[in-house]
Design an enzyme around this catalytic site. Sequence first.
Site, PDB file in Angstrom:
ATOM      1  CB  THR A  15      -1.022  -0.005   1.303  1.00 29.43           C
ATOM      2  OG1 THR A  15      -0.092  -0.007   2.464  1.00 29.43           O
ATOM      3  CG2 THR A  15      -1.868  -1.050   1.144  1.00 29.43           C
ATOM      4  CG  ASP A  16      -1.004   4.647  -1.531  1.00 32.98           C
ATOM      5  OD1 ASP A  16      -1.836   4.621  -0.527  1.00 32.98           O
ATOM      6  OD2 ASP A  16      -1.506   5.032  -2.763  1.00 32.98           O
ATOM      7  CD  GLN A  17       2.231   9.540   3.713  1.00 33.84           C
ATOM      8  OE1 GLN A  17       2.432  10.124   2.532  1.00 33.84           O
ATOM      9  NE2 GLN A  17       2.729  10.097   4.821  1.00 33.84           N
ATOM     10  N   GLY A  21      -2.885   3.652   2.497  1.00 34.71           N
ATOM     11  CA  GLY A  21      -3.349   2.533   2.946  1.00 34.71           C
ATOM     12  C   GLY A  21      -4.047   1.752   1.597  1.00 34.71           C
ATOM     13  CB  VAL A  22      -5.102   3.279  -1.553  1.00 32.18           C
ATOM     14  CG1 VAL A  22      -5.520   2.683  -2.854  1.00 32.18           C
ATOM     15  CG2 VAL A  22      -6.275   3.930  -0.795  1.00 32.18           C
TER      16      VAL A  22
END
Length: 141
Positions: free
Chosen positions: A15-17, A19-20
């Site tokens: 995930t990215d920052q 949370g995706v």
Amino acid sequence: MFFESTSIEVRYAETDQMGVVHHSNYLVWCELGRTQFIRKLGFEYKELEESGILSPVINFNLDYKAAAVYGETVTLDTWLENYNGVKVMYSYDIRNEKGAQCAAGTSSHVCVKKDSFRPVSIKKHLPKWHVAYEKVKISKK
């Protein structure tokens, strides 16, 4: 319809920052689904490669519809969309725990000789794979 359903727990590292899930991870998941699909047919990529044949991706299309997020489990369905004796097209449908479609798409592959990267006919060089693919491909009527 013959398909393979694979459950994937979304890991923090995917995930990215926010949370995706980062878009690149969907391609990795599709590879996992394709490998499991082939295993369900009774074959192994490793054995294919040991015989001197590789199956590179020649096209990949993926449409992103909704976010998959850290902590949930997504379901990836994989099936054989099209096959003509040389080229194989797999389809993918990725859904989150609520059933919302996160991504959908296809990948196309051919088989090549490992030493020369020259294309080979699956029908001619891999007759067992050919028979299995013919049995499970989606009919276009």
